[in-house]
Design an enzyme around this catalytic site. Structure first.
Site, PDB file in Angstrom:
ATOM      1  N   ASN A   1     -12.010 -47.123  34.680  1.00 27.69           N
ATOM      2  CA  ASN A   1     -11.433 -46.196  35.649  1.00 27.69           C
ATOM      3  C   ASN A   1     -12.492 -45.985  36.724  1.00 27.69           C
ATOM      4  O   ASN A   1     -13.453 -45.264  36.509  1.00 27.69           O
ATOM      5  CB  ASN A   1     -11.083 -44.868  34.949  1.00 27.69           C
ATOM      6  CG  ASN A   1     -10.662 -43.790  35.936  1.00 27.69           C
ATOM      7  OD1 ASN A   1     -10.325 -44.093  37.082  1.00 27.69           O
ATOM      8  ND2 ASN A   1     -10.694 -42.530  35.499  1.00 27.69           N
ATOM      9  N   TRP A   2     -12.286 -46.649  37.844  1.00 30.83           N
ATOM     10  CA  TRP A   2     -13.316 -46.604  38.893  1.00 30.83           C
ATOM     11  C   TRP A   2     -13.363 -45.272  39.623  1.00 30.83           C
ATOM     12  O   TRP A   2     -14.291 -45.015  40.377  1.00 30.83           O
ATOM     13  CB  TRP A   2     -13.069 -47.723  39.899  1.00 30.83           C
ATOM     14  CG  TRP A   2     -13.537 -49.074  39.423  1.00 30.83           C
ATOM     15  CD1 TRP A   2     -14.082 -49.378  38.206  1.00 30.83           C
ATOM     16  CD2 TRP A   2     -13.516 -50.296  40.177  1.00 30.83           C
ATOM     17  NE1 TRP A   2     -14.405 -50.705  38.158  1.00 30.83           N
ATOM     18  CE2 TRP A   2     -14.065 -51.300  39.347  1.00 30.83           C
ATOM     19  CE3 TRP A   2     -13.080 -50.635  41.461  1.00 30.83           C
ATOM     20  CZ2 TRP A   2     -14.197 -52.627  39.785  1.00 30.83           C
ATOM     21  CZ3 TRP A   2     -13.206 -51.959  41.883  1.00 30.83           C
ATOM     22  CH2 TRP A   2     -13.761 -52.935  41.051  1.00 30.83           C
ATOM     23  N   LYS A   3     -12.326 -44.456  39.476  1.00 29.52           N
ATOM     24  CA  LYS A   3     -12.239 -43.182  40.217  1.00 29.52           C
ATOM     25  C   LYS A   3     -12.385 -43.476  41.723  1.00 29.52           C
ATOM     26  O   LYS A   3     -11.885 -44.489  42.176  1.00 29.52           O
ATOM     27  CB  LYS A   3     -13.296 -42.208  39.699  1.00 29.52           C
ATOM     28  CG  LYS A   3     -13.245 -42.111  38.161  1.00 29.52           C
ATOM     29  CD  LYS A   3     -14.036 -40.989  37.592  1.00 29.52           C
ATOM     30  CE  LYS A   3     -13.885 -40.996  36.078  1.00 29.52           C
ATOM     31  NZ  LYS A   3     -14.473 -39.843  35.441  1.00 29.52           N
TER      32      LYS A   3
ATOM     33  N   HIS B   1      -4.925 -38.013  34.492  1.00 29.82           N
ATOM     34  CA  HIS B   1      -6.373 -37.902  34.268  1.00 29.82           C
ATOM     35  C   HIS B   1      -6.812 -36.452  34.468  1.00 29.82           C
ATOM     36  O   HIS B   1      -6.286 -35.748  35.322  1.00 29.82           O
ATOM     37  CB  HIS B   1      -7.125 -38.830  35.228  1.00 29.82           C
ATOM     38  CG  HIS B   1      -8.563 -38.940  34.873  1.00 29.82           C
ATOM     39  ND1 HIS B   1      -9.486 -38.002  35.265  1.00 29.82           N
ATOM     40  CD2 HIS B   1      -9.224 -39.834  34.108  1.00 29.82           C
ATOM     41  CE1 HIS B   1     -10.667 -38.336  34.759  1.00 29.82           C
ATOM     42  NE2 HIS B   1     -10.539 -39.446  34.056  1.00 29.82           N
TER      43      HIS B   1
ATOM     44  N   GLU C   1      -9.218 -35.194  35.916  1.00 27.63           N
ATOM     45  CA  GLU C   1      -9.637 -34.840  37.286  1.00 27.63           C
ATOM     46  C   GLU C   1      -8.431 -34.548  38.167  1.00 27.63           C
ATOM     47  O   GLU C   1      -8.501 -33.702  39.062  1.00 27.63           O
ATOM     48  CB  GLU C   1     -10.515 -35.966  37.868  1.00 27.63           C
ATOM     49  CG  GLU C   1     -11.900 -35.943  37.230  1.00 27.63           C
ATOM     50  CD  GLU C   1     -12.566 -37.300  37.106  1.00 27.63           C
ATOM     51  OE1 GLU C   1     -12.157 -38.248  37.797  1.00 27.63           O
ATOM     52  OE2 GLU C   1     -13.522 -37.407  36.297  1.00 27.63           O
TER      53      GLU C   1
ATOM     54  N   GLU D   1      -9.169 -38.082  26.080  1.00 30.75           N
ATOM     55  CA  GLU D   1     -10.406 -37.832  26.810  1.00 30.75           C
ATOM     56  C   GLU D   1     -10.764 -36.353  26.751  1.00 30.75           C
ATOM     57  O   GLU D   1     -10.227 -35.551  27.528  1.00 30.75           O
ATOM     58  CB  GLU D   1     -10.242 -38.247  28.277  1.00 30.75           C
ATOM     59  CG  GLU D   1      -9.915 -39.709  28.468  1.00 30.75           C
ATOM     60  CD  GLU D   1     -10.355 -40.222  29.833  1.00 30.75           C
ATOM     61  OE1 GLU D   1     -11.167 -41.140  29.862  1.00 30.75           O
ATOM     62  OE2 GLU D   1      -9.916 -39.670  30.847  1.00 30.75           O
TER      63      GLU D   1
ATOM     64  N   GLY E   1     -17.934 -37.826  32.214  1.00 30.02           N
ATOM     65  CA  GLY E   1     -18.958 -37.839  33.254  1.00 30.02           C
ATOM     66  C   GLY E   1     -20.132 -36.928  32.969  1.00 30.02           C
ATOM     67  O   GLY E   1     -20.940 -36.650  33.853  1.00 30.02           O
TER      68      GLY E   1
ATOM     69  N   SER F   1     -17.669 -40.647  28.655  1.00 27.76           N
ATOM     70  CA  SER F   1     -19.045 -41.140  28.507  1.00 27.76           C
ATOM     71  C   SER F   1     -19.164 -42.266  27.483  1.00 27.76           C
ATOM     72  O   SER F   1     -20.178 -42.369  26.786  1.00 27.76           O
ATOM     73  CB  SER F   1     -20.004 -39.988  28.190  1.00 27.76           C
ATOM     74  OG  SER F   1     -19.992 -39.023  29.233  1.00 27.76           O
TER      75      SER F   1
ATOM     76  N   GLY G   1     -15.312 -44.652  32.680  1.00 25.48           N
ATOM     77  CA  GLY G   1     -15.577 -44.293  34.070  1.00 25.48           C
ATOM     78  C   GLY G   1     -16.885 -44.907  34.537  1.00 25.48           C
ATOM     79  O   GLY G   1     -16.953 -46.074  34.923  1.00 25.48           O
ATOM     80  N   GLY G   2     -17.930 -44.117  34.465  1.00 27.31           N
ATOM     81  CA  GLY G   2     -19.246 -44.516  34.984  1.00 27.31           C
ATOM     82  C   GLY G   2     -19.675 -45.916  34.589  1.00 27.31           C
ATOM     83  O   GLY G   2     -20.110 -46.712  35.442  1.00 27.31           O
TER      84      GLY G   2
HETATM   85  P1  PGA Z   1     -16.779 -41.384  32.116  1.00 28.70           P
HETATM   86  O1  PGA Z   1     -15.282 -41.210  32.626  1.00 28.70           O
HETATM   87  O2  PGA Z   1     -16.804 -42.651  31.289  1.00 28.70           O
HETATM   88  O3  PGA Z   1     -17.607 -41.512  33.362  1.00 28.70           O
HETATM   89  O4  PGA Z   1     -17.120 -40.181  31.294  1.00 28.70           O
HETATM   90  C1  PGA Z   1     -14.211 -41.477  31.771  1.00 28.70           C
HETATM   91  C2  PGA Z   1     -12.933 -41.149  32.471  1.00 28.70           C
HETATM   92  O5  PGA Z   1     -12.901 -40.165  33.218  1.00 28.70           O
HETATM   93  O6  PGA Z   1     -11.921 -41.847  32.310  1.00 28.70           O
END
Ligand code: PGA
Length: 251
Positions: free
Chosen positions: A9-11, A95, A97, A167, A173, A213, A234-235
């Site tokens: 998930n590149w956001k 998600h 966010e 999640e 994050g 994470s 994500g990251g």
């Molecule tokens: P993260 O993000 O791996 O950076 O914690 C995961 C996500 O939000 O899908």
């Protein structure tokens, strides 16, 4: 046997040219790693470039949201037809966010899920508890409720195109990862809810990812858990070497 799905998930990261370069670099690194499905969920403007760069590889492309109306006066939103023509096969919905910063609710998540499934997409439905809920001991209730509300009106047949990404919001994050036991336990709770609202077969078949994470050093242990069928990353999905290491852990 459930497929393992490793999804990035590149956001809000990467431009179209960066996307092209990333996929060119990544594709030989993950070539032949066919024991898992590999998906990159990219910003809207990167989808077409990503789909073209990923053609003929084992990398699939997804979007990070979808609107529930077919077209019309919804400034800033993206429809199913637009995503399809651009080349997206998957779509992330709900998600945290989006829920936290953009007013997404279980009701709008449910509308998006239904619209995406009706349009033929594979859905990565995200849900999970916030820190206060985990501390209050109500994680199971929270994820059960989200699972029921977000999937309301989805048929068992359509459910075969749904992946659930568990999640925990406190792990996204933050560098804090749920322990493999916590991830396994809560993914198991979600699986049992699927068993209750659909069937034993549906609960056995549904792919449930862990996200929050996940990285190259903790992926193998998380993925070794029986109820964890993949990761939403994500990251660590923004670096080809880290993402490849997670794909390898799943293989
Ligand atoms: P993260 O993000 O791996 O950076 O914690 C995961 C996500 O939000 O899908």
């Amino acid at each position: 046997m459930r497929r393992t799905v490793i999804a990035g998930n590149w956001k809000m990261n990467m431009t179209p040219s960066q996307t092209k370069a990333f996929i060119k670099e990544l594709s030989p690194m993950v070539k032949g790693r066919d024991k898992c499905d590999i998906v990159l969920c990219v910003p809207f403007v990167d989808i077409a470039v990503a789909a073209e760069a990923a053609e003929g590889t084992n990398i699939k492309i997804g979007a990070q949201n979808i609107h529930f109306k077919e077209s019309g006066a919804y400034t800033g939103e993206i429809s199913a037809d637009m995503l399809k023509e651009a080349g997206a096969e998957y779509v992330v919905i709900g998600h945290s966010e989006r829920r936290q910063y953009f007013g997404e609710t279980d009701e709008t998540v449910n509308l998006r899920v239904k619209a995406a499934l009706a349009a033929g997409f594979k859905v990565i439905l995200c849900l999970g508890e916030v820190k206060e809920q985990r501390l209050a001991g109500i994680t199971d209730e929270v994820v059960s409720m989200q699972t029921k509300l977000d999937l309301a009106g989805v048929s068992e047949d359509q459910l075969s195109r749904v992946i659930i990404a568990y999640e925990p919001v406190w792990a996204i994050g933050t560098g804090l990862t749920a322990t493999p036991e916590q991830a396994d336990e809560t993914c198991g709770v979600i699986r049992s809810v699927i068993g209750k609202i659909y069937s034993a077969k549906a609960s056995e078949d549904i792919v449930i990812q862990y996200g929050g994470s996940m990285n190259d050093s903790n992926a193998a242990e998380l993925l070794s858990k029986p109820n964890v069928d993949g990761g939403l990353i994500g990251g660590a999905s923004l670096k080809t070497d880290k993402f490849t290491a997670i794909v390898k852990a799943a293989n």
